[in-house]
Write a protein that holds these residues in place. Structure first.
Motif, short mmCIF file in Angstrom:
data_model
loop_
_atom_site.label_atom_id
_atom_site.label_comp_id
_atom_site.label_asym_id
_atom_site.label_seq_id
_atom_site.Cartn_x
_atom_site.Cartn_y
_atom_site.Cartn_z
N ASP A 275 0.85 -1.19 0.00
CA ASP A 275 0.00 0.00 0.00
C ASP A 275 0.89 1.24 0.00
O ASP A 275 2.10 1.16 -0.19
N GLY A 276 0.29 2.41 0.21
CA GLY A 276 1.03 3.65 0.09
C GLY A 276 1.63 4.18 1.37
O GLY A 276 2.04 5.34 1.42
N TRP A 277 1.73 3.33 2.41
CA TRP A 277 2.18 3.82 3.71
C TRP A 277 3.61 4.38 3.66
O TRP A 277 3.86 5.51 4.10
N THR A 278 4.54 3.60 3.13
CA THR A 278 5.92 4.07 3.09
C THR A 278 6.06 5.28 2.19
O THR A 278 6.83 6.21 2.48
N TYR A 279 5.30 5.31 1.09
CA TYR A 279 5.31 6.47 0.19
C TYR A 279 4.78 7.70 0.92
O TYR A 279 5.30 8.81 0.78
N PHE A 280 3.73 7.50 1.73
CA PHE A 280 3.18 8.58 2.55
C PHE A 280 4.26 9.13 3.49
O PHE A 280 4.45 10.36 3.59
N LEU A 281 4.98 8.26 4.16
CA LEU A 281 5.99 8.70 5.11
C LEU A 281 7.10 9.48 4.41
O LEU A 281 7.47 10.59 4.84
N GLY A 300 16.47 3.42 9.09
CA GLY A 300 17.08 3.22 10.40
C GLY A 300 16.13 3.52 11.55
O GLY A 300 14.94 3.79 11.35
N PRO A 301 16.63 3.48 12.78
CA PRO A 301 15.79 3.61 13.97
C PRO A 301 14.98 4.91 14.02
O PRO A 301 13.82 4.90 14.45
N GLN A 302 15.56 6.03 13.59
CA GLN A 302 14.82 7.29 13.66
C GLN A 302 13.65 7.31 12.68
O GLN A 302 12.57 7.80 13.00
N PHE A 303 13.87 6.76 11.48
CA PHE A 303 12.77 6.69 10.52
C PHE A 303 11.70 5.72 11.02
O PHE A 303 10.50 5.96 10.85
N GLU A 304 12.11 4.64 11.64
CA GLU A 304 11.16 3.70 12.21
C GLU A 304 10.32 4.36 13.31
O GLU A 304 9.13 4.08 13.46
N GLU A 305 10.93 5.26 14.07
CA GLU A 305 10.18 5.98 15.09
C GLU A 305 9.19 6.96 14.46
O GLU A 305 8.06 7.12 14.95
N ALA A 310 3.47 8.09 13.53
CA ALA A 310 2.37 8.29 12.59
C ALA A 310 1.33 7.19 12.74
O ALA A 310 0.11 7.46 12.77
N ALA A 311 1.79 5.95 12.82
CA ALA A 311 0.85 4.83 12.95
C ALA A 311 0.03 4.94 14.23
O ALA A 311 -1.18 4.69 14.24
N SER A 312 0.67 5.35 15.31
CA SER A 312 -0.04 5.51 16.60
C SER A 312 -1.10 6.60 16.50
O SER A 312 -2.22 6.43 16.99
N ALA A 313 -0.75 7.71 15.87
CA ALA A 313 -1.71 8.82 15.72
C ALA A 313 -2.90 8.44 14.87
O ALA A 313 -4.00 8.97 15.02
N MET A 314 -2.69 7.48 13.95
CA MET A 314 -3.74 7.08 13.02
C MET A 314 -4.47 5.80 13.45
O MET A 314 -5.41 5.37 12.79
#
Length: 318
Positions: A275-281, A300-305, A310-314
């Protein structure tokens, strides 16, 4: 549409139905984590067939108001560029080539037009496309829709695939003859050795027919907005995906019927679904980094955070 100067540092989202976008919940969380300070996000909604005057009014506000910091542009990338080109103080090379605006930023009073999609689409593709994919499969890319995202994705496929290899062929379909002519002109400027075909779509069955002719292992992309900006899918109910295809839905929210169609065939046809999740990020963080003149990691870890926030907010499970 009410356009008034900002009362605090403000980052804009120029789209169609911006208030429904999850970024309105995500951006404040990101801003706090990135240390951007007391900054607001504000949506500007424009109809997809807006007049040149409407686009020029928006750009005039951003250019003249010191508290208006910049903007991410979606849906209107091509139209805003065409209407406002003379209002930009600088235009980056990608924007000049693709004649689109996905980001507006300001430096020392100058309004700068950027096209960030070539970067963000490439980062997204590299996350899911297997190494040497096209070298091994000799397959196609079939992009349904000829808007700004399609221009960026096909540019990346022609110029930046590296060890993944080049597709055997790129096919782009769209209902708009003008958009197909636009993307064809850009491909000619790029000077690619990858054969390209352009299909004018009058009915859904045409996309289904094209899909039947692409090889196994092809990358099939829904870049139409159907499933998010408007309901539905660019494929009919009886459309059959090639075996071992990678199916990429650029949307990350909405009814995502295109992705559901692929999901129903996933086991039988051995499909890889994205899906478009990574593209969204990447799309948002590339623009935020430009507007606020900061570095944001792309892995890396900062991008994962960033993804986790974002996932938590959504309320999304990643």
């Amino acid at each position: 549409m009410m356009l008034v100067p900002a009362t605090k540092p403000t980052f804009y989202f120029i789209g169609v139905t911006t208030q429904h976008s999850a970024i309105m919940r995500v951006f404040p969380k990101w801003a706090a984590w990135l240390g951007l300070g007391d900054v607001a996000i504000k949506g500007i909604d424009l109809a997809s067939n807006s007049s040149a005057d409407a686009y020029r009014s928006v750009v005039s506000l951003l250019k003249s108001d010191p508290l208006s910091l910049g903007a991410l542009v979606t849906t209107h990338k091509l139209s805003l560029f065409e209407a406002c080109f003379d209002q930009f103080d600088e235009v980056d090379p990608y924007a000049r080539l693709m004649r689109e605006t996905s980001c507006l930023s300001k430096r020392n009073g100058a309004l700068i037009c950027h096209a960030k999609d070539p970067i963000s689409s490439g980062l997204a593709i590299e996350c899911f496309l297997p190494e040497k994919h096209f070298k091994k499969t000799h397959s196609d890319i079939f992009v349904i829709g000829a808007g700004g995202s399609s221009i960026a994705i096909t540019w990346h496929a022609m110029r930046k695939m590296g060890q993944r290899g080049s597709p055997k062929r790129i096919i782009v379909s769209d209902r708009s003859k003008a958009r197909l002519e636009h993307i064809e002109r850009i491909h000619l400027q790029i000077g690619t050795s990858v054969p390209c075909e352009y299909a004018l779509i009058s009915e859904m069955r045409t996309n289904d027919h094209i899909l039947e002719g692409v090889p196994n292992g092809s990358l099939v992309i829904n870049a139409t907005g159907l499933g998010k900006d408007a309901p539905g899918s660019p494929l009919g109910e009886n459309a059959l995906f090639p075996r071992h295809a990678i199916v990429w839905e650029l949307n990350y929210r909405g009814d995502l019927i295109f992705l559901e169609q692929a999901n129903r065939q996933a086991v039988a046809r051995d499909l890889q679904l994205e899906d478009g999740w990574t593209y969204f990020l990447h799309g948002w963080t590339q623009v935020i980094a430009e507007v606020f003149d900061i570095e944001i990691p792309t892995s890396g870890p900062q991008f994962e955070e960033i993804s986790r926030i974002a996932a938590s907010a959504m309320g999304r499970t990643t």
